[in-house]
Design an enzyme around this catalytic site. Structure first.
Site, short mmCIF file in Angstrom:
data_model
loop_
_atom_site.label_atom_id
_atom_site.label_comp_id
_atom_site.label_asym_id
_atom_site.label_seq_id
_atom_site.Cartn_x
_atom_site.Cartn_y
_atom_site.Cartn_z
CG ASP A 1 -1.78 1.25 1.34
OD1 ASP A 1 -1.46 2.14 0.76
OD2 ASP A 1 -2.78 0.95 2.11
CG HIS A 2 3.26 3.79 -3.07
ND1 HIS A 2 4.14 4.37 -2.31
CD2 HIS A 2 3.66 4.24 -4.37
CE1 HIS A 2 5.28 4.96 -3.13
NE2 HIS A 2 5.09 4.91 -4.25
#
Ligand code: CAO
Length: 432
Positions: free
Chosen positions: A404-405
């Site tokens: 999850d950036h």
């Protein structure tokens, strides 16, 4: 002033638990009676939950994808209002969902939405289809049993389908036209009952979704559409590790057990999670903090005839390779026999998905929300490796780390996979 629980609604007579989907308000928000607070789902119906009372959203208890018993609190509202609305989730949605669960006994379709204020019952995908088509679901006329809004109701409201559902309308609306680009039919097909339109081109067979697919499909869609995914690829030289594993495996086979690579991968993952704690975290519900977990419960994707399930191996940091190997054999055989309990699949802080026994060189696993990342493992292959003087054959294991950036940036991801690669490359590091 008193604390009023907002509870998981009972959407059908047989429903005992539901899945919490998403918050629309945050802790501390002032809310009015009737305000949309969150969305929940049973395995048949998605539903919006509104506040029964005016007050302040004091505590959010539920987390996305959490399975919660009917009647258990999702949140608490501080309120000094007197007019508690009794029976907010009463007979209308319950009857609708119940009839949906028993199509043979379906009552004549209700043509219009319920006139009372309250949540509008809709089949899974209908709400998402409405949002794809930019349609307010509260304006859609329901034709499903007991006032249930179906996908074709939404599409009809968008002017996208003809009455028999077999062909597109001659003049689709602008919203429908843009949705055709945003959501091709393969992603959100109309229900089989409404006619899927494909039989116009040849023979088709309807294969009902398994219970697992019904639950995991929407969860995967939510993860894929709400989490900005990036996948970092790396290789680990497991030549030495594999030789050691084979020794252990030979000894274990004598006792009827196995030692596969997966147990080592779980231990290596814990080593990397301890070195980079952000990877073992979640975004807080309010979205303003990271919740770092000091436990190492690892989900393991298991392929079953009914679909993908992800049982959880708890406290991997406190277990040895042999113990983990036995536990992996136990959970994967129980998963394949359909004998996992709710507790077996809850509480993972990180997930490993190994396709190494099947094949492939790399893939992009989907993060299991609300976790921050997932490690995908493909099939190890002998590759030529330069040792400074010559090429030598080494067993390389492909790693695919999706993250999850919002939580993990590219440099952290590269460091995490480099750490994994180092640990798997030198088995002595596993005992550090
Ligand atoms: N490279 C090469 N060989 C591998 C390997 C790898 N990365 N991983 C496993 N193998 C080998 C094993 O050593 C075993 O070979 P032998 O029997 O000759 O020793 C064989 O492949 C089969 O292993 P396995 O799959 O039975 O056991 P496992 O512990 O590696 O995996 C489990 C267990 C449950 C994870 C696996 O069976 C499974 O279901 N994998 C699919 C998961 C999945 O579908 N993921 C996709 C999710 S989408 O994100």
């Amino acid at each position: 002033m008193r604390e009023v629980p907002l509870v998981m609604p009972k959407m059908s007579m047989t429903m005992t638990e539901g899945t919490f989907l998403v918050w629309h308000r945050k802790q501390g928000d002032a809310i009015q009676a009737g305000d949309l607070v969150c969305e929940v789902a049973s395995d048949k119906v998605d539903m919006e939950v509104e506040s029964p009372i005016e007050g302040t959203l004091a505590r959010l208890v539920a987390e996305p994808d959490q399975v919660i018993a009917v009647g258990a609190p999702l949140a608490f509202i501080m309120s000094d209002a007197d007019d508690m609305l009794e029976g907010l989730f009463d007979d209308a949605p319950t009857a609708a969902a119940e009839q949906q669960e028993a199509p043979a006994a379906a009552a004549p379709a209700a043509a219009s939405p319920p006139s009372r204020r309250g949540p509008r019952p809709a089949v899974p995908f209908a709400r998402r289809r409405a949002s794809q088509l930019h349609i307010d679901i509260n304006t859609v006329a329901a034709t499903g049993p007991g006032g249930l809004i179906t996908v074709s109701d939404v599409e009809t409201a968008a002017g996208q389908t003809s009455t028999n559902g077999e062909a597109a309308s001659p003049a689709p609306s602008a919203a429908a036209a843009s949705a055709a680009v945003a959501a091709p039919p393969a992603l959100a097909p109309p229900s089989a009952a409404a006619g899927d339109g494909f039989s116009a081109f040849g023979e088709t067979v309807i294969e009902p979704l398994s219970r697992i697919a019904k639950v995991s499909g929407p969860a995967l869609t939510r993860s894929w559409t709400t989490i900005p995914h990036v996948t970092q690829h790396d290789d680990a030289d497991i030549t030495d590790l594999d030789a050691y594993r084979r020794e252990l495996d030979t000894a274990a086979k004598a006792d009827g057990n196995r030692v596969t690579l997966l147990a080592f991968i779980l231990k290596a993952a814990v080593s990397a999670l301890k070195a980079y704690p952000r990877v073992n975290s979640s975004l807080s519900v309010a979205g303003d903090a990271f919740v770092l977990k000091r436990y190492y419960h690892l989900g393991v994707a298991v392929d079953t005839e009914q679909g993908l399930v992800v049982p959880v191996v708890r406290d991997v940091d406190r277990k040895g390779i042999i113990e983990l190997s036995k536990e992996l054999a136990d959970i994967s055989s129980r998963a394949r026999a359909g004998k996992l309990t709710g507790d077996d699949v809850r509480g993972a802080s990180f997930t490993v998905s190994s396709l190494g026994g099947i094949g492939g060189t790399a893939f992009t696993p989907i993060v299991n929300s609300p976790e921050a990342a997932i490690l995908g493992v493909s099939k190890g292959r002998i590759q030529p490796s330069w040792n400074g003087e010559q090429f030598v054959p080494r067993l390389q294991l492909p790693l695919s780390f999706s993250y999850d950036h919002r939580i993990i940036d590219g440099a952290l991801a590269a460091r995490f996979t480099a750490h994994l690669s180092q640990v798997l490359g030198d088995v002595r590091r596993l005992i550090l």
